[in-house]
Every structure is written in C-alpha cells, then in structure tokens.
Write a protein that holds these residues in place. Structure first.
Motif, PDB file in Angstrom:
ATOM      1  N   ALA A  64      -5.500  -7.058  16.315  1.00  0.00           N
ATOM      2  CA  ALA A  64      -6.519  -6.555  15.398  1.00  0.00           C
ATOM      3  C   ALA A  64      -6.076  -6.805  13.961  1.00  0.00           C
ATOM      4  O   ALA A  64      -5.003  -6.356  13.555  1.00  0.00           O
ATOM      5  N   PRO A  65      -6.881  -7.501  13.172  1.00  0.00           N
ATOM      6  CA  PRO A  65      -6.493  -7.752  11.773  1.00  0.00           C
ATOM      7  C   PRO A  65      -6.456  -6.459  10.981  1.00  0.00           C
ATOM      8  O   PRO A  65      -7.226  -5.548  11.227  1.00  0.00           O
ATOM      9  N   LYS A  66      -5.538  -6.390  10.044  1.00  0.00           N
ATOM     10  CA  LYS A  66      -5.388  -5.210   9.202  1.00  0.00           C
ATOM     11  C   LYS A  66      -5.545  -5.664   7.754  1.00  0.00           C
ATOM     12  O   LYS A  66      -4.573  -5.869   7.031  1.00  0.00           O
ATOM     13  N   ILE A  67      -6.810  -5.852   7.352  1.00  0.00           N
ATOM     14  CA  ILE A  67      -7.131  -6.334   6.015  1.00  0.00           C
ATOM     15  C   ILE A  67      -7.414  -5.120   5.144  1.00  0.00           C
ATOM     16  O   ILE A  67      -8.455  -4.480   5.264  1.00  0.00           O
ATOM     17  N   LEU A  68      -6.497  -4.799   4.256  1.00  0.00           N
ATOM     18  CA  LEU A  68      -6.567  -3.548   3.514  1.00  0.00           C
ATOM     19  C   LEU A  68      -6.324  -3.776   2.034  1.00  0.00           C
ATOM     20  O   LEU A  68      -5.687  -4.749   1.624  1.00  0.00           O
ATOM     21  N   ASP A  69      -6.830  -2.852   1.220  1.00  0.00           N
ATOM     22  CA  ASP A  69      -6.464  -2.821  -0.193  1.00  0.00           C
ATOM     23  C   ASP A  69      -5.115  -2.137  -0.362  1.00  0.00           C
ATOM     24  O   ASP A  69      -4.376  -2.418  -1.296  1.00  0.00           O
ATOM     25  N   GLY A  70      -4.826  -1.211   0.572  1.00  0.00           N
ATOM     26  CA  GLY A  70      -3.546  -0.536   0.542  1.00  0.00           C
ATOM     27  C   GLY A  70      -2.452  -1.414   1.111  1.00  0.00           C
ATOM     28  O   GLY A  70      -2.655  -2.592   1.418  1.00  0.00           O
ATOM     29  N   LYS A  71      -1.271  -0.827   1.278  1.00  0.00           N
ATOM     30  CA  LYS A  71      -0.091  -1.581   1.701  1.00  0.00           C
ATOM     31  C   LYS A  71       0.409  -1.070   3.044  1.00  0.00           C
ATOM     32  O   LYS A  71       0.414   0.130   3.314  1.00  0.00           O
ATOM     33  N   LEU A  72       0.835  -2.013   3.898  1.00  0.00           N
ATOM     34  CA  LEU A  72       1.482  -1.684   5.154  1.00  0.00           C
ATOM     35  C   LEU A  72       2.917  -2.203   5.121  1.00  0.00           C
ATOM     36  O   LEU A  72       3.157  -3.387   4.912  1.00  0.00           O
ATOM     37  N   ASP A  73       3.840  -1.285   5.309  1.00  0.00           N
ATOM     38  CA  ASP A  73       5.249  -1.642   5.427  1.00  0.00           C
ATOM     39  C   ASP A  73       5.664  -1.229   6.830  1.00  0.00           C
ATOM     40  O   ASP A  73       6.008  -0.069   7.077  1.00  0.00           O
ATOM     41  N   GLY A  74       5.599  -2.176   7.771  1.00  0.00           N
ATOM     42  CA  GLY A  74       5.739  -1.802   9.169  1.00  0.00           C
ATOM     43  C   GLY A  74       4.533  -0.963   9.548  1.00  0.00           C
ATOM     44  O   GLY A  74       3.391  -1.372   9.360  1.00  0.00           O
ATOM     45  N   ARG A  75       4.767   0.254  10.045  1.00  0.00           N
ATOM     46  CA  ARG A  75       3.661   1.151  10.404  1.00  0.00           C
ATOM     47  C   ARG A  75       3.356   2.166   9.297  1.00  0.00           C
ATOM     48  O   ARG A  75       2.509   3.033   9.478  1.00  0.00           O
ATOM     49  N   LYS A  76       4.024   2.054   8.160  1.00  0.00           N
ATOM     50  CA  LYS A  76       3.789   2.985   7.064  1.00  0.00           C
ATOM     51  C   LYS A  76       2.681   2.460   6.159  1.00  0.00           C
ATOM     52  O   LYS A  76       2.777   1.382   5.594  1.00  0.00           O
ATOM     53  N   TYR A  77       1.632   3.269   6.029  1.00  0.00           N
ATOM     54  CA  TYR A  77       0.494   2.915   5.169  1.00  0.00           C
ATOM     55  C   TYR A  77       0.616   3.654   3.842  1.00  0.00           C
ATOM     56  O   TYR A  77       0.927   4.854   3.799  1.00  0.00           O
ATOM     57  N   THR A  78       0.361   2.931   2.739  1.00  0.00           N
ATOM     58  CA  THR A  78       0.300   3.525   1.407  1.00  0.00           C
ATOM     59  C   THR A  78      -1.003   3.104   0.760  1.00  0.00           C
ATOM     60  O   THR A  78      -1.349   1.916   0.737  1.00  0.00           O
ATOM     61  N   SER A  79      -1.764   4.067   0.254  1.00  0.00           N
ATOM     62  CA  SER A  79      -3.041   3.765  -0.389  1.00  0.00           C
ATOM     63  C   SER A  79      -2.803   2.975  -1.675  1.00  0.00           C
ATOM     64  O   SER A  79      -1.711   3.004  -2.243  1.00  0.00           O
ATOM     65  N   PRO A  80      -3.818   2.246  -2.172  1.00  0.00           N
ATOM     66  CA  PRO A  80      -3.644   1.412  -3.370  1.00  0.00           C
ATOM     67  C   PRO A  80      -3.126   2.176  -4.583  1.00  0.00           C
ATOM     68  O   PRO A  80      -2.365   1.635  -5.378  1.00  0.00           O
ATOM     69  N   ASP A  81      -3.529   3.439  -4.721  1.00  0.00           N
ATOM     70  CA  ASP A  81      -3.098   4.224  -5.877  1.00  0.00           C
ATOM     71  C   ASP A  81      -1.812   4.996  -5.614  1.00  0.00           C
ATOM     72  O   ASP A  81      -1.317   5.717  -6.485  1.00  0.00           O
TER      73      ASP A  81
END
Length: 256
Positions: A64-81
């Motif tokens: 499944a593609p994970k096209i995000l404005d935020g950031k993925l570092d492994g399984r850790k998600y961080t919102s753009p802000d």
C-alpha cells in the motif's frame, strides 16, 4: 506531558474519534467555555467516515503506497507541522506494515487547527486513528471542559455508527489508561453487532482521549471481527488487554 485525567482526590485504575469540538475564543469563565464547547466541528467524525471504507490492500495483497505530507521514519509518523507523532499500530511480521494504508487530513480554522492520521491494517480489517485539535485564542482546557468535549465526542461516535449500520451500540467499559511515560487517557469501549452487512460481524470501538494545554487528542481503535472466524475473547477486550491499542495510545506525542 498529558495531564492526569482523574479528579483531585480520586484514585484511577488503569491498564490501558471523532474530533474535538470547535471552540471559538470567548470570555466569561466556565459558563462561556461550556457554551462554546458544545459547538460542532467541521472535521467531526472524520474517522467514522473513513473507517471500514479503506482497504489495507490495493487490487489484492499489494504494497500500500504511503503518500503523505507528513514524515514516516520506519513506523513513526510525524505530522508536517511536528504537532503530532505516533507509532503505527502495525508490525513488520508477515509484511503487515508493508500492506498498511496510511491516510492523513488536516484543517485550519480561525479558532482551531486539526490534524488526523489513520492506519488501515491488512488481514484483520481493523482501523486505527489519531486526531489532535488545537484550540486557538482559547484558555487552556481543564478537567471540566475536557470532559464536556470527551463526552460529546463519544455521543457523536455512537450516533453516527448506529445510523450508519442500523444497530444499537452497547457500552462495555469506561476506565482509564496510564502509560509508563506518565501520560494519561480516558478509555471507553463500545460494541456494535452488525447484521445489515454480509457477513455479520462485531465491531468494537476502543476510544482514548486526553489533553495538554489547549490541545485534545482522540485515539481510536476500531476492531471488526467477522463472526465466521475466531476472534479475540471479548473478556480480554473488556479487561483493557488489547495491547495494540494501549501501545498505540501511549506512543502519541502532542501539545506543548
């Protein structure tokens, strides 16, 4: 660090969506705050809209593609802000993380900013989400105002899913979650038996809410169990032993 959610002088027992309400700037203390807290949010029930609609696979079991404005570092998600970070509730076993769908949404208003991220895992049809709402030009939340928002969130989740699936929701548990990192969340568990959609299935909502300053977080695990298959024993869910939700909630970082 999220604030303790119990009233002063009480002892909480812990193991371990929906959006907060729009609250325009106001004056006049608790009475005015109570009034504005009952206003509806434009992002309300985004989780309910998305849940059970997004598959964990695309055209079969494909990554499944994970096209995000935020950031993925492994399984850790961080919102753009940078206002929200969370560890995805998916493991690397059997390629679960590879096939997990990740979606995000944000809204900005004159009185609040909202951020939402969801994870739809493969194999089990479960849906996990985190939403944070930061009230602008507003006094910091306290236990009373947080409780108003929390209870209204729960009421709208119940109303929405009952209308959508045509069956009543049963409240199973109202408790709390204390994390090892000193965070504290409310912990509400609901069950809905679905017969309007083949095959019949049981739906469990595990909803944890907390606040820090003028920001509220809503963490939801929606578990969908096909009645043809072996499910997690309900007693384990009621005992707050669904570890994936507990770890998911405790991994959330938000607020100042």
């Amino acid at each position: 660090m999220a604030k303790q959610l119990t009233r002063p002088g009480t002892i909480a027992h812990f193991v371990g969506w929906t959006s907060a309400l729009r609250a325009p700037a106001c004056a006049g203390g608790v009475r005015a705050t109570r009034k504005v807290m009952m206003k509806k949010s434009s992002i309300v029930l985004l989780s309910t809209v998305l849940t059970a609609c997004a598959g964990g696979t695309i055209g079969g079991l494909l990554p499944a593609p994970k096209i995000l404005d935020g950031k993925l570092d492994g399984r850790k998600y961080t919102s753009p802000d940078g206002e929200l970070t969370v560890i995805a509730p998916a493991s690397e076993e059997r390629g679960e993380w590879t096939y997990t769908v990740v979606k995000e949404h944000s809204e900005q208003h004159a009185d609040q900013n909202s951020r939402f991220v969801s994870f739809k895992t493969p194999y089990d049809s479960h849906f996990y989400s985190v939403e944070i709402v930061k009230f602008l030009n507003e006094e910091e939340l306290n236990y009373e105002t947080f409780s108003l928002v929390k209870n209204d969130n729960l009421s709208r989740v119940i109303s929405s899913t009952e209308e959508r699936w045509g069956s009543k929701v049963e409240k199973l548990v109202e408790s709390d979650l204390n994390c090892e990192n000193k965070k504290s969340y409310s912990y509400s568990i609901y069950k809905q038996h679905i017969t309007s959609y083949p095959p019949n299935f049981d739906k469990y909502f595990l909803i944890s809410q907390s606040y820090e300053g003028n920001t509220i977080a809503i963490v939801t695990s929606e578990l969908n169990f096909d009645l043809r298959n072996t499910n997690i024993p309900e007693e384990e869910i009621k005992k707050l032993n669904y570890i994936k939700h507990n770890e998911f909630s405790c991994s959330v970082e938000f607020g100042a």
